[in-house]
Design a protein around this motif. Structure first.
Motif, PDB file in Angstrom:
ATOM      1  N   ILE A  25       0.838  -1.201   0.000  1.00  0.00           N
ATOM      2  CA  ILE A  25       0.000   0.000   0.000  1.00  0.00           C
ATOM      3  C   ILE A  25       0.873   1.251   0.000  1.00  0.00           C
ATOM      4  O   ILE A  25       1.954   1.250   0.582  1.00  0.00           O
ATOM      5  N   ASP A  26       0.412   2.316  -0.692  1.00  0.00           N
ATOM      6  CA  ASP A  26       1.142   3.588  -0.710  1.00  0.00           C
ATOM      7  C   ASP A  26       0.932   4.327   0.597  1.00  0.00           C
ATOM      8  O   ASP A  26      -0.120   4.212   1.221  1.00  0.00           O
ATOM      9  N   ALA A  27       1.928   5.123   0.967  1.00  0.00           N
ATOM     10  CA  ALA A  27       1.840   5.852   2.229  1.00  0.00           C
ATOM     11  C   ALA A  27       0.996   7.113   2.116  1.00  0.00           C
ATOM     12  O   ALA A  27       0.619   7.704   3.114  1.00  0.00           O
ATOM     13  N   ASP A  28       0.670   7.541   0.895  1.00  0.00           N
ATOM     14  CA  ASP A  28       0.042   8.858   0.740  1.00  0.00           C
ATOM     15  C   ASP A  28      -1.484   8.830   0.863  1.00  0.00           C
ATOM     16  O   ASP A  28      -2.148   9.807   0.546  1.00  0.00           O
ATOM     17  N   LEU A  29      -2.033   7.701   1.300  1.00  0.00           N
ATOM     18  CA  LEU A  29      -3.467   7.544   1.527  1.00  0.00           C
ATOM     19  C   LEU A  29      -4.296   7.590   0.247  1.00  0.00           C
ATOM     20  O   LEU A  29      -5.500   7.787   0.282  1.00  0.00           O
ATOM     21  N   GLN A  30      -3.637   7.428  -0.902  1.00  0.00           N
ATOM     22  CA  GLN A  30      -4.409   7.313  -2.138  1.00  0.00           C
ATOM     23  C   GLN A  30      -5.016   5.929  -2.224  1.00  0.00           C
ATOM     24  O   GLN A  30      -6.046   5.738  -2.856  1.00  0.00           O
ATOM     25  N   ASP A  31      -4.356   4.971  -1.606  1.00  0.00           N
ATOM     26  CA  ASP A  31      -4.926   3.637  -1.477  1.00  0.00           C
ATOM     27  C   ASP A  31      -5.575   3.593  -0.101  1.00  0.00           C
ATOM     28  O   ASP A  31      -4.879   3.666   0.898  1.00  0.00           O
ATOM     29  N   LEU A  36     -12.729   3.485  -4.950  1.00  0.00           N
ATOM     30  CA  LEU A  36     -12.648   4.846  -5.462  1.00  0.00           C
ATOM     31  C   LEU A  36     -11.306   5.435  -5.066  1.00  0.00           C
ATOM     32  O   LEU A  36     -11.025   5.539  -3.880  1.00  0.00           O
ATOM     33  N   ARG A  37     -10.494   5.814  -6.047  1.00  0.00           N
ATOM     34  CA  ARG A  37      -9.178   6.345  -5.709  1.00  0.00           C
ATOM     35  C   ARG A  37      -9.269   7.817  -5.324  1.00  0.00           C
ATOM     36  O   ARG A  37      -9.836   8.620  -6.034  1.00  0.00           O
ATOM     37  N   GLU A  38      -8.698   8.144  -4.167  1.00  0.00           N
ATOM     38  CA  GLU A  38      -8.739   9.522  -3.694  1.00  0.00           C
ATOM     39  C   GLU A  38      -7.525  10.288  -4.180  1.00  0.00           C
ATOM     40  O   GLU A  38      -6.503   9.692  -4.455  1.00  0.00           O
ATOM     41  N   PRO A  39      -7.640  11.635  -4.244  1.00  0.00           N
ATOM     42  CA  PRO A  39      -6.431  12.413  -4.526  1.00  0.00           C
ATOM     43  C   PRO A  39      -5.504  12.355  -3.314  1.00  0.00           C
ATOM     44  O   PRO A  39      -5.958  12.089  -2.197  1.00  0.00           O
ATOM     45  N   ARG A  40      -4.216  12.577  -3.554  1.00  0.00           N
ATOM     46  CA  ARG A  40      -3.221  12.595  -2.500  1.00  0.00           C
ATOM     47  C   ARG A  40      -3.641  13.451  -1.316  1.00  0.00           C
ATOM     48  O   ARG A  40      -4.131  14.558  -1.506  1.00  0.00           O
ATOM     49  N   GLN A  41      -3.405  12.996  -0.065  1.00  0.00           N
ATOM     50  CA  GLN A  41      -3.778  13.775   1.113  1.00  0.00           C
ATOM     51  C   GLN A  41      -2.853  14.971   1.312  1.00  0.00           C
ATOM     52  O   GLN A  41      -3.284  16.070   1.563  1.00  0.00           O
TER      53      GLN A  41
HETATM   54 MG    MG Z   1       0.403   8.601  -4.728  1.00  0.00          MG
END
Ligand code: MG
Ligand code: UDP
Length: 313
Positions: free
Chosen positions: A92-98, A195-200
């Motif tokens: 999982i990515d750390a940027d909360l996009q996942d 649903l993929r969110e934009p980067r936090q």
């Molecule tokens: Mg990202």
């Protein structure tokens, strides 16, 4: 209880790491599994490693790896996956996009017998139409040109079973197009939609230059079609050149030749020259890959390592 490790590559993610860990922890607390987290600091230049160490001190199920420099996400992921000894791993990515909240659904499919459960985006919030178009083009040509089908709109966010991990571990190539490698190992694979969110917070490390390199990487690691393309274009243009030559000769023999045709000459020379350079470039691309594979360098180096102090022996 089955064990699950969540692998998180992080490169300059100090801005989101706390929030991320909080959200992830809440999800892991609910899972009927023995969970831990493995952060891989990919040579960050900000406070990422200090933050990870603080998290590890606070939360007993947090482990961490620090790479000796920035090796890129693919290598960071590989480092993480190499150090997983659990029954399954989530990437999982750390940027909360996942969204970490999706992990239970991934786990559910794994418990149902799937080896690779990937998360597929249903919408791309915060991305331009151009990015959507180029990525659609990429997936389509990838499907056409290589033997493996890389699932569309799917990042690295996924769950891998033990045997999928063991398979992946045997693929030690240096040019690591992870989406392709995940698909290439086979086994039972399935998708879960989200649903993929934009980067936090923080900023993406991808730009069009890197995306284009990734696309070239994808094509050249999984397909030799571009090499064949050069052959076909060469063949086609020689046939055309031969026919045109016949026509030029015929014309000159019948009607004489009062030296005309500078424009057509230029066009032909420039066109063929361009195609030849393109062909050479394609060959060079493969040759370069061959070169870096043949050096047989390790994929990454680890500078520091923290093991989770959690429930494990
Ligand atoms: Mg990202
Ligand atoms: N990442 C990494 N090394 C890099 C670049 C990125 O470990 O050289 C990590 C990053 O910290 C994040 C994930 O890979 O957790 C995805 O990166 P990013 O969000 O920049 O990519 P995108 O989501 O735009 O594809």
């Amino acid at each position: 209880m089955p064990r699950l490790t969540v692998v998180v590559p992080a490169y300059n993610e100090a801005a989101v790491l706390e929030t991320f860990h909080g959200r992830l922890s809440r999800v892991l607390d609910e899972l009927p599994l023995d969970c831990d987290v493995l952060y891989v600091d990919d040579g960050s230049s900000d406070a990422t490693w200090a933050l990870i160490e603080a998290l590890a001190a606070r939360d007993a199920r947090t482990g961490a790896l620090k790479l000796s420099r920035n090796f890129g996400k693919e290598a960071a992921l590989t480092a993480g996956l190499d150090h997983v000894d659990a029954d399954a791993a989530v990437v999982i990515d750390a940027d909360l996009q996942d969204p970490p909240e999706l992990i239970p659904s991934l786990v559910e499919q794994w418990r149902a017998g799937f080896d690779v459960v990937y998360a597929t985006r249903t919408a791309r919030a915060g991305e331009t139409g151009f990015k959507r178009l180029t990525s659609a083009l990429f997936y389509r040509s990838m499907e056409r040109m290589s033997d493996i089908a890389v699932p569309r709109d799917t990042g690295d966010f996924r769950l891998l079973s033990r045997r999928a991990l063991d398979a992946l571990r045997q693929l030690r190539e240096r040019q690591r197009f992870m989406k392709g490698l995940f698909a290439w190992i086979g086994y039972r694979q399935t998708a879960v939609y989200y649903l993929r969110e934009p980067r936090q917070a923080g900023s993406t490390k991808w730009n069009y230059w890197r995306l284009m390199q990734l696309a070239i990487e994808g094509f050249t690691s999984f397909s030799t079609a571009p090499l064949k393309l050069a052959t076909w274009i060469g063949l086609l243009s020689s046939v055309l050149a031969f026919l045109y030559g016949l026509w030029v000769f015929g014309k000159a023999a019948l009607f004489g030749d009062p030296v005309h045709g500078y424009p057509s000459l230029m066009v032909v020379i420039l066109f063929l020259g361009g195609i030849q350079l393109l062909g050479l470039g394609v060959i060079g691309e493969y040759l370069g890959r061959n070169y870096s594979e043949s050096k047989q360098r390790p994929l990454y180096f680890i500078e520091e390592q923290r093991r989770p102090r959690g429930s494990r022996p």
